[in-house]
Design a protein around this motif. Sequence first.
Motif, short mmCIF file in Angstrom:
data_model
loop_
_atom_site.label_atom_id
_atom_site.label_comp_id
_atom_site.label_asym_id
_atom_site.label_seq_id
_atom_site.Cartn_x
_atom_site.Cartn_y
_atom_site.Cartn_z
N ASP A 118 0.83 -1.20 0.00
CA ASP A 118 0.00 0.00 0.00
C ASP A 118 0.87 1.26 0.00
OD1 ASP A 118 -2.55 1.20 0.01
OD2 ASP A 118 -2.38 1.60 2.17
N LYS A 119 1.96 1.26 0.75
CA LYS A 119 2.87 2.41 0.77
C LYS A 119 3.50 2.63 -0.60
CE LYS A 119 4.25 2.28 5.62
NZ LYS A 119 5.34 2.01 6.55
N GLN A 120 3.91 1.55 -1.25
CA GLN A 120 4.52 1.66 -2.57
C GLN A 120 3.52 2.21 -3.58
OE1 GLN A 120 5.99 -2.25 -3.44
NE2 GLN A 120 7.81 -2.01 -2.17
N GLU A 121 2.28 1.75 -3.53
CA GLU A 121 1.26 2.23 -4.45
C GLU A 121 0.98 3.72 -4.20
OE1 GLU A 121 -0.33 0.70 -7.11
OE2 GLU A 121 1.30 -0.72 -6.75
N ALA A 122 0.94 4.14 -2.96
CA ALA A 122 0.71 5.54 -2.64
C ALA A 122 1.85 6.41 -3.17
CB ALA A 122 0.55 5.72 -1.13
N LEU A 123 3.09 5.93 -3.04
CA LEU A 123 4.23 6.69 -3.56
C LEU A 123 4.18 6.80 -5.08
CD1 LEU A 123 7.18 5.43 -1.31
CD2 LEU A 123 6.13 7.70 -1.33
N LYS A 124 3.78 5.72 -5.75
CA LYS A 124 3.65 5.76 -7.21
C LYS A 124 2.61 6.79 -7.64
CE LYS A 124 4.95 0.97 -8.16
NZ LYS A 124 4.44 -0.35 -8.61
N LYS A 125 1.46 6.78 -6.94
CA LYS A 125 0.40 7.74 -7.28
C LYS A 125 0.84 9.17 -7.02
CE LYS A 125 -3.52 4.66 -6.57
NZ LYS A 125 -4.73 4.39 -5.76
N GLU A 126 1.54 9.38 -5.91
CA GLU A 126 2.02 10.72 -5.58
C GLU A 126 3.01 11.21 -6.63
OE1 GLU A 126 4.43 13.03 -2.01
OE2 GLU A 126 3.67 11.02 -1.66
N THR A 127 3.89 10.34 -7.08
CA THR A 127 4.86 10.70 -8.10
C THR A 127 4.16 11.06 -9.41
OG1 THR A 127 6.47 9.22 -7.09
CG2 THR A 127 6.90 9.91 -9.35
N ALA A 128 3.15 10.28 -9.77
CA ALA A 128 2.40 10.56 -11.00
C ALA A 128 1.69 11.90 -10.91
CB ALA A 128 1.40 9.44 -11.26
N ILE A 129 1.12 12.18 -9.75
CA ILE A 129 0.42 13.46 -9.57
C ILE A 129 1.40 14.62 -9.65
CG2 ILE A 129 -0.83 14.86 -7.87
CD1 ILE A 129 -2.27 12.27 -7.04
N LYS A 130 2.57 14.47 -9.04
CA LYS A 130 3.58 15.52 -9.10
C LYS A 130 4.00 15.79 -10.54
CE LYS A 130 5.67 14.92 -4.55
NZ LYS A 130 6.89 14.53 -3.82
N LYS A 131 4.21 14.72 -11.31
CA LYS A 131 4.61 14.89 -12.71
C LYS A 131 3.52 15.60 -13.51
CE LYS A 131 7.73 10.95 -13.08
NZ LYS A 131 7.96 9.63 -13.69
N ARG A 132 2.26 15.22 -13.26
CA ARG A 132 1.16 15.87 -13.97
C ARG A 132 1.06 17.34 -13.60
NH1 ARG A 132 -3.99 12.63 -12.75
NH2 ARG A 132 -4.91 14.43 -13.75
N LEU A 133 1.27 17.66 -12.33
CA LEU A 133 1.21 19.06 -11.89
C LEU A 133 2.31 19.88 -12.54
CD1 LEU A 133 0.15 21.32 -10.05
CD2 LEU A 133 1.72 20.46 -8.29
#
Length: 61
Positions: free
Chosen positions: A22-37
């Motif tokens: 779950d932590k790894q998935e949250a980090l992946k999503k956060e990274t994707a959101i940062k890139k999109r921003l």
Amino acid sequence: MKTIITLGVGFWLGRQLYINYDKQEALKKETAIKKRLVSFLEEKQFSSAELKQYSKKIIGN
């Protein structure tokens, strides 16, 4: 008694694996959101200083 201990260890191990996943998935999503921003702000032609300022303000890092 061995069965109860085995079930307890199995439950604990499964829980730890899920927490790590779950932590790894949250980090992946956060990274994707940062890139999109960042790409959105670059698309709107913000300067690099403004880009850093807004991304820190929005993301909090």
